[in-house]
Write a protein that holds these residues in place. Structure first.
Motif, short mmCIF file in Angstrom:
data_model
loop_
_atom_site.label_atom_id
_atom_site.label_comp_id
_atom_site.label_asym_id
_atom_site.label_seq_id
_atom_site.Cartn_x
_atom_site.Cartn_y
_atom_site.Cartn_z
N VAL A 225 79.15 -104.60 9.37
CA VAL A 225 79.81 -105.17 8.19
C VAL A 225 78.89 -106.54 7.97
O VAL A 225 78.59 -106.75 6.71
N GLY A 226 79.02 -107.47 8.97
CA GLY A 226 78.52 -108.63 8.79
C GLY A 226 76.70 -108.68 8.74
O GLY A 226 76.34 -109.80 8.42
N GLY A 227 76.16 -107.68 9.10
CA GLY A 227 74.73 -107.43 8.81
C GLY A 227 74.40 -107.91 10.15
O GLY A 227 72.99 -108.15 10.34
N LEU A 228 74.86 -108.23 11.29
CA LEU A 228 74.52 -108.68 12.68
C LEU A 228 73.70 -107.66 13.57
O LEU A 228 73.08 -107.83 14.29
N ILE A 229 74.43 -106.26 13.29
CA ILE A 229 73.76 -105.10 13.97
C ILE A 229 73.49 -104.14 13.08
O ILE A 229 74.12 -104.13 12.07
N THR A 230 72.61 -103.37 13.30
CA THR A 230 72.65 -101.85 12.43
C THR A 230 72.51 -100.80 13.36
O THR A 230 72.20 -100.85 14.45
N ALA A 231 73.26 -99.83 12.92
CA ALA A 231 73.60 -98.70 13.69
C ALA A 231 73.77 -97.71 12.84
O ALA A 231 74.68 -97.60 11.97
N GLY B 172 69.43 -102.09 15.65
CA GLY B 172 68.85 -103.34 15.03
C GLY B 172 69.70 -104.20 15.45
O GLY B 172 71.00 -104.36 15.46
N VAL B 173 69.36 -105.59 16.04
CA VAL B 173 70.34 -106.79 16.19
C VAL B 173 69.56 -107.73 15.77
O VAL B 173 68.46 -108.25 15.65
N SER B 174 70.29 -108.56 14.67
CA SER B 174 70.02 -109.64 14.11
C SER B 174 69.71 -110.75 14.63
O SER B 174 70.53 -110.93 15.65
N SER B 175 68.94 -111.71 14.49
CA SER B 175 68.37 -112.85 15.17
C SER B 175 69.60 -113.96 15.12
O SER B 175 69.90 -114.59 16.00
N TYR C 24 89.86 -99.17 21.06
CA TYR C 24 89.36 -99.39 19.84
C TYR C 24 88.87 -100.95 19.65
O TYR C 24 88.38 -101.29 18.52
N GLN C 25 89.08 -101.69 20.69
CA GLN C 25 88.86 -103.06 20.43
C GLN C 25 87.46 -103.37 20.19
O GLN C 25 86.93 -104.03 19.37
N MET C 26 86.52 -102.51 21.02
CA MET C 26 84.92 -102.65 21.09
C MET C 26 84.48 -102.23 19.60
O MET C 26 83.66 -102.76 18.98
N SER C 27 85.20 -100.88 19.23
CA SER C 27 85.00 -100.28 18.02
C SER C 27 85.21 -101.20 16.98
O SER C 27 84.00 -101.57 16.06
N ALA C 28 86.11 -102.04 16.75
CA ALA C 28 86.48 -102.80 15.81
C ALA C 28 85.63 -104.20 15.87
O ALA C 28 85.05 -104.44 14.81
N ILE C 29 85.14 -104.73 16.95
CA ILE C 29 84.14 -105.73 17.11
C ILE C 29 82.72 -105.33 16.54
O ILE C 29 82.25 -105.88 15.75
N LEU C 30 82.43 -104.09 16.93
CA LEU C 30 80.96 -103.52 16.53
C LEU C 30 81.02 -103.33 14.77
O LEU C 30 79.86 -103.51 14.41
N ASN C 31 82.16 -102.87 14.52
CA ASN C 31 82.22 -102.56 12.93
C ASN C 31 82.09 -103.92 12.20
O ASN C 31 81.54 -104.09 11.21
#
Length: 98
Positions: free
Chosen positions: A61-67, A87-90, A50-57
């Motif tokens: 939430v921070g708008g750094l990736i879109t999924a 999407g990946v934010s610059s 669950y660590q990666m799930s938490a990081i991706l979430n």
């Protein structure tokens, strides 16, 4: 071997960020979290459940990736988050903690 716990959670997040940025360049518009996970394992990074799930979430939430939301398998969420990154934010790839 790299183990993420407590203080190392930030280091794992940084590793995930680096891999997303590297993989995104040739991803052609979408990137499976499983690809990121496999690359981390190849680099000798241990990813706790669950660590990666938490990081991706957190990135989402921070708008750094879109999924987009979609069906997720619990087993895959536990391993790598089971996300299709669209999407990946610059900001994600231009900000470095070093």
């Amino acid at each position: 071997m790299f183990v993420a716990n407590g203080d190392n959670a930030r280091e794992l997040a940084e590793k995930v960020r680096e891999v997303i940025c590297k993989e995104w360049q040739g991803a052609g518009g979408s990137l499976q979290s499983a690809v990121v996970y496999e690359r981390l394992l190849k680099e000798g990074v241990e990813v706790p459940d669950y660590q990666m799930s938490a990081i991706l979430n957190a990135f989402k939430v921070g708008g750094l990736i879109t999924a987009p939301p979609g069906p997720q398998r619990e087993e895959d969420v536990r391993k790598h988050g089971d996300l299709l990154i669209r999407g990946v934010s610059s900001d994600l790839c231009n900000s470095s903690s070093s």
